[in-house]
Design a protein around this motif. Sequence first.
Motif, PDB file in Angstrom:
ATOM      1  N   PRO A 164       8.693  18.796  10.755  1.00 57.07           N
ATOM      2  CA  PRO A 164       8.930  19.535  12.005  1.00 57.07           C
ATOM      3  C   PRO A 164       7.770  20.472  12.296  1.00 57.07           C
ATOM      4  O   PRO A 164       6.911  20.667  11.432  1.00 57.07           O
ATOM      5  CB  PRO A 164      10.216  20.296  11.702  1.00 57.07           C
ATOM      6  CG  PRO A 164      10.135  20.544  10.221  1.00 57.07           C
ATOM      7  CD  PRO A 164       9.517  19.306   9.634  1.00 57.07           C
ATOM      8  N   TRP A 165       7.771  21.061  13.478  1.00 58.84           N
ATOM      9  CA  TRP A 165       6.692  21.969  13.828  1.00 58.84           C
ATOM     10  C   TRP A 165       6.615  23.162  12.881  1.00 58.84           C
ATOM     11  O   TRP A 165       5.547  23.710  12.629  1.00 58.84           O
ATOM     12  CB  TRP A 165       6.832  22.457  15.269  1.00 58.84           C
ATOM     13  CG  TRP A 165       6.449  21.411  16.260  1.00 58.84           C
ATOM     14  CD1 TRP A 165       7.290  20.711  17.084  1.00 58.84           C
ATOM     15  CD2 TRP A 165       5.122  20.925  16.535  1.00 58.84           C
ATOM     16  NE1 TRP A 165       6.571  19.816  17.845  1.00 58.84           N
ATOM     17  CE2 TRP A 165       5.240  19.924  17.532  1.00 58.84           C
ATOM     18  CE3 TRP A 165       3.859  21.224  16.042  1.00 58.84           C
ATOM     19  CZ2 TRP A 165       4.137  19.234  18.039  1.00 58.84           C
ATOM     20  CZ3 TRP A 165       2.750  20.542  16.531  1.00 58.84           C
ATOM     21  CH2 TRP A 165       2.902  19.563  17.516  1.00 58.84           C
ATOM     22  N   SER A 166       7.724  23.548  12.308  1.00 61.68           N
ATOM     23  CA  SER A 166       7.726  24.681  11.383  1.00 61.68           C
ATOM     24  C   SER A 166       6.986  24.376  10.084  1.00 61.68           C
ATOM     25  O   SER A 166       6.739  25.280   9.284  1.00 61.68           O
ATOM     26  CB  SER A 166       9.162  25.104  11.073  1.00 61.68           C
ATOM     27  OG  SER A 166       9.908  24.021  10.538  1.00 61.68           O
ATOM     28  N   ALA A 167       6.605  23.102   9.855  1.00 62.12           N
ATOM     29  CA  ALA A 167       5.838  22.760   8.660  1.00 62.12           C
ATOM     30  C   ALA A 167       4.441  23.353   8.704  1.00 62.12           C
ATOM     31  O   ALA A 167       3.807  23.543   7.662  1.00 62.12           O
ATOM     32  CB  ALA A 167       5.750  21.231   8.504  1.00 62.12           C
ATOM     33  N   ILE A 232       3.794  10.015  10.460  1.00 66.62           N
ATOM     34  CA  ILE A 232       3.018  10.974   9.683  1.00 66.62           C
ATOM     35  C   ILE A 232       3.896  11.536   8.569  1.00 66.62           C
ATOM     36  O   ILE A 232       5.129  11.466   8.626  1.00 66.62           O
ATOM     37  CB  ILE A 232       2.489  12.121  10.573  1.00 66.62           C
ATOM     38  CG1 ILE A 232       3.647  12.821  11.292  1.00 66.62           C
ATOM     39  CG2 ILE A 232       1.467  11.597  11.571  1.00 66.62           C
ATOM     40  CD1 ILE A 232       3.211  14.008  12.143  1.00 66.62           C
ATOM     41  N   PHE A 233       3.251  12.087   7.540  1.00 68.84           N
ATOM     42  CA  PHE A 233       4.013  12.678   6.448  1.00 68.84           C
ATOM     43  C   PHE A 233       4.861  13.830   6.979  1.00 68.84           C
ATOM     44  O   PHE A 233       4.331  14.752   7.617  1.00 68.84           O
ATOM     45  CB  PHE A 233       3.084  13.193   5.350  1.00 68.84           C
ATOM     46  CG  PHE A 233       2.598  12.129   4.415  1.00 68.84           C
ATOM     47  CD1 PHE A 233       3.437  11.603   3.448  1.00 68.84           C
ATOM     48  CD2 PHE A 233       1.302  11.660   4.496  1.00 68.84           C
ATOM     49  CE1 PHE A 233       2.992  10.621   2.575  1.00 68.84           C
ATOM     50  CE2 PHE A 233       0.835  10.677   3.637  1.00 68.84           C
ATOM     51  CZ  PHE A 233       1.684  10.159   2.667  1.00 68.84           C
ATOM     52  N   PRO A 234       6.173  13.831   6.745  1.00 74.34           N
ATOM     53  CA  PRO A 234       7.012  14.948   7.190  1.00 74.34           C
ATOM     54  C   PRO A 234       6.872  16.140   6.266  1.00 74.34           C
ATOM     55  O   PRO A 234       6.445  16.018   5.114  1.00 74.34           O
ATOM     56  CB  PRO A 234       8.426  14.356   7.126  1.00 74.34           C
ATOM     57  CG  PRO A 234       8.353  13.351   6.010  1.00 74.34           C
ATOM     58  CD  PRO A 234       6.958  12.771   6.086  1.00 74.34           C
ATOM     59  N   ASN A 235       7.220  17.316   6.800  1.00 75.39           N
ATOM     60  CA  ASN A 235       7.224  18.560   6.023  1.00 75.39           C
ATOM     61  C   ASN A 235       5.872  18.832   5.379  1.00 75.39           C
ATOM     62  O   ASN A 235       5.776  19.339   4.263  1.00 75.39           O
ATOM     63  CB  ASN A 235       8.314  18.497   4.940  1.00 75.39           C
ATOM     64  CG  ASN A 235       9.680  18.262   5.526  1.00 75.39           C
ATOM     65  OD1 ASN A 235      10.121  18.994   6.412  1.00 75.39           O
ATOM     66  ND2 ASN A 235      10.358  17.219   5.061  1.00 75.39           N
ATOM     67  N   TYR A 236       4.828  18.501   6.113  1.00 73.57           N
ATOM     68  CA  TYR A 236       3.472  18.679   5.618  1.00 73.57           C
ATOM     69  C   TYR A 236       2.653  19.370   6.693  1.00 73.57           C
ATOM     70  O   TYR A 236       2.758  19.035   7.870  1.00 73.57           O
ATOM     71  CB  TYR A 236       2.869  17.323   5.251  1.00 73.57           C
ATOM     72  CG  TYR A 236       1.536  17.411   4.563  1.00 73.57           C
ATOM     73  CD1 TYR A 236       1.438  17.917   3.272  1.00 73.57           C
ATOM     74  CD2 TYR A 236       0.380  17.016   5.211  1.00 73.57           C
ATOM     75  CE1 TYR A 236       0.207  18.021   2.642  1.00 73.57           C
ATOM     76  CE2 TYR A 236      -0.856  17.114   4.587  1.00 73.57           C
ATOM     77  CZ  TYR A 236      -0.932  17.619   3.303  1.00 73.57           C
ATOM     78  OH  TYR A 236      -2.143  17.728   2.693  1.00 73.57           O
ATOM     79  N   ALA A 315      -2.253   3.656   6.000  1.00 69.26           N
ATOM     80  CA  ALA A 315      -0.912   3.084   6.032  1.00 69.26           C
ATOM     81  C   ALA A 315       0.099   4.110   6.503  1.00 69.26           C
ATOM     82  O   ALA A 315      -0.083   5.323   6.347  1.00 69.26           O
ATOM     83  CB  ALA A 315      -0.517   2.562   4.647  1.00 69.26           C
ATOM     84  N   ASP A 316       1.174   3.601   7.084  1.00 69.67           N
ATOM     85  CA  ASP A 316       2.316   4.431   7.448  1.00 69.67           C
ATOM     86  C   ASP A 316       2.979   4.928   6.169  1.00 69.67           C
ATOM     87  O   ASP A 316       3.258   4.135   5.269  1.00 69.67           O
ATOM     88  CB  ASP A 316       3.298   3.591   8.268  1.00 69.67           C
ATOM     89  CG  ASP A 316       4.415   4.409   8.888  1.00 69.67           C
ATOM     90  OD1 ASP A 316       4.975   5.297   8.202  1.00 69.67           O
ATOM     91  OD2 ASP A 316       4.754   4.148  10.060  1.00 69.67           O
ATOM     92  N   PRO A 317       3.230   6.232   6.037  1.00 64.37           N
ATOM     93  CA  PRO A 317       3.899   6.733   4.828  1.00 64.37           C
ATOM     94  C   PRO A 317       5.255   6.091   4.577  1.00 64.37           C
ATOM     95  O   PRO A 317       5.722   6.049   3.431  1.00 64.37           O
ATOM     96  CB  PRO A 317       4.049   8.240   5.100  1.00 64.37           C
ATOM     97  CG  PRO A 317       3.013   8.556   6.119  1.00 64.37           C
ATOM     98  CD  PRO A 317       2.870   7.335   6.963  1.00 64.37           C
ATOM     99  N   ARG A 376       3.918  10.413  15.925  1.00 71.98           N
ATOM    100  CA  ARG A 376       3.152   9.286  15.378  1.00 71.98           C
ATOM    101  C   ARG A 376       1.676   9.431  15.702  1.00 71.98           C
ATOM    102  O   ARG A 376       1.293  10.118  16.656  1.00 71.98           O
ATOM    103  CB  ARG A 376       3.654   7.952  15.949  1.00 71.98           C
ATOM    104  CG  ARG A 376       5.094   7.594  15.593  1.00 71.98           C
ATOM    105  CD  ARG A 376       5.442   6.216  16.118  1.00 71.98           C
ATOM    106  NE  ARG A 376       5.285   6.143  17.575  1.00 71.98           N
ATOM    107  CZ  ARG A 376       5.202   5.006  18.269  1.00 71.98           C
ATOM    108  NH1 ARG A 376       5.270   3.840  17.625  1.00 71.98           N
ATOM    109  NH2 ARG A 376       5.081   5.030  19.583  1.00 71.98           N
ATOM    110  N   VAL A 377       0.862   8.756  14.907  1.00 74.81           N
ATOM    111  CA  VAL A 377      -0.576   8.667  15.127  1.00 74.81           C
ATOM    112  C   VAL A 377      -0.943   7.197  15.181  1.00 74.81           C
ATOM    113  O   VAL A 377      -0.405   6.383  14.416  1.00 74.81           O
ATOM    114  CB  VAL A 377      -1.363   9.371  14.000  1.00 74.81           C
ATOM    115  CG1 VAL A 377      -2.853   9.190  14.190  1.00 74.81           C
ATOM    116  CG2 VAL A 377      -1.031  10.847  13.951  1.00 74.81           C
TER     117      VAL A 377
END
Length: 382
Positions: A164-167, A232-236, A315-317, A376-377
């Motif tokens: 999330p944006w809070s990451a 993309i990797f979450p919580n990063y 690669a997609d995580p 996404r990227v």
Amino acid sequence: MISFCHRLHRSIVKDAVDRRKVEEKLRKLSSDRLKRRLAPLAAPVPGGALAIELSTVSKDGTFDAWVDIQFDGGPANQSAPMIVDSGNTVLVVPRWEDIQGLSGYTLLGQVKYGPFNSVDVNVVEGPILIPTQGGGVLRIPNCIFYACTCDPRVSNFGVGCVTPWSAGSSNALLAGAPTLQSPLSYLSAYPCVEFLYQAGGLFGNIPEPVVSGASLLNLYPVVPDGYTMMGIFPNYGWMSVAATSLGISGATTAWPGAAPTAIAMVDTGGGPVFVTDPNNLLANGGWAPAATCPSWMDSSTACQCIAADLEIELADPNGGTTFFYAIKPGTLPASAQGLTAIMCEENVFLRSQYGMNIGGLSLLFASVVIDYASNRVGFKLR
């Protein structure tokens, strides 16, 4: 002009003399664009696409991209050049005084921001204007951003997408206020942003800084054709996909090995590919052709620098989707040839993470699009 919160690559211009030269050239580009300005758009044109002109500043084989922004109700002939930085996820403008007194801007509170909480900033909600190619102006009506109130005056146009944006460490500094987002992510009608950098003058290895106005940000209602999209990797805190292989001059290397998943930071500025290699799969490999390591890598350990062709697989995580591209410096203009990768046991620009930073050089061989609506990227061969 102070470029701040460069976390994924080095700051390009630090010398005071060069800074004055760059500021003068950036003001000239901004002035020329403002002279073409037409009436502001009340809203994005449904189904259309918009192009935003960027200024690139290059020196010592690396570069930054800059975008012009304005404030609603401010002087029509005044703009603020801001660094476009995917290593950041918020907008930081250098002068609260340029906004104070303008209607339509709400002060939400004050916080400390930056390394060691060193900068006083106001948290502001209000419209941001961006001149577009052809003379129009894109209006982002409800952007939440930071505005500096004291020295050092800092600035950054963060375009990174995190979930999330809070990451993001800079996104939730004011209790009770909305979590900040990248300024372009507020454009619900234009959630897709494509980076299109032109190679000419982008990596000038000359003493004088090179300033060019040929690169673009393209905004779309939907992802344009031809892109391989990945989560993309979450919580990063940095916009990253997975890095699954690295080849050098056509030879497959052992990196990243059997270590936990290697990340690939998507850095839309900077220069070469940065690799961290604590297991010495690459850093002591004697790869050729070798290149001189720049002095600004002194804080990294056991580095090897090369000017070789690179082959990179991302690669997609979440698995299932991969993208392969090659960096071939010999196909670029002479100004963009040279250093391609810096491989270190511990690379400062990986922020203690295992993996690579794909660097701005990658964007000359693979265009990048960010879809803020779906976190996404995407990548597409150029």
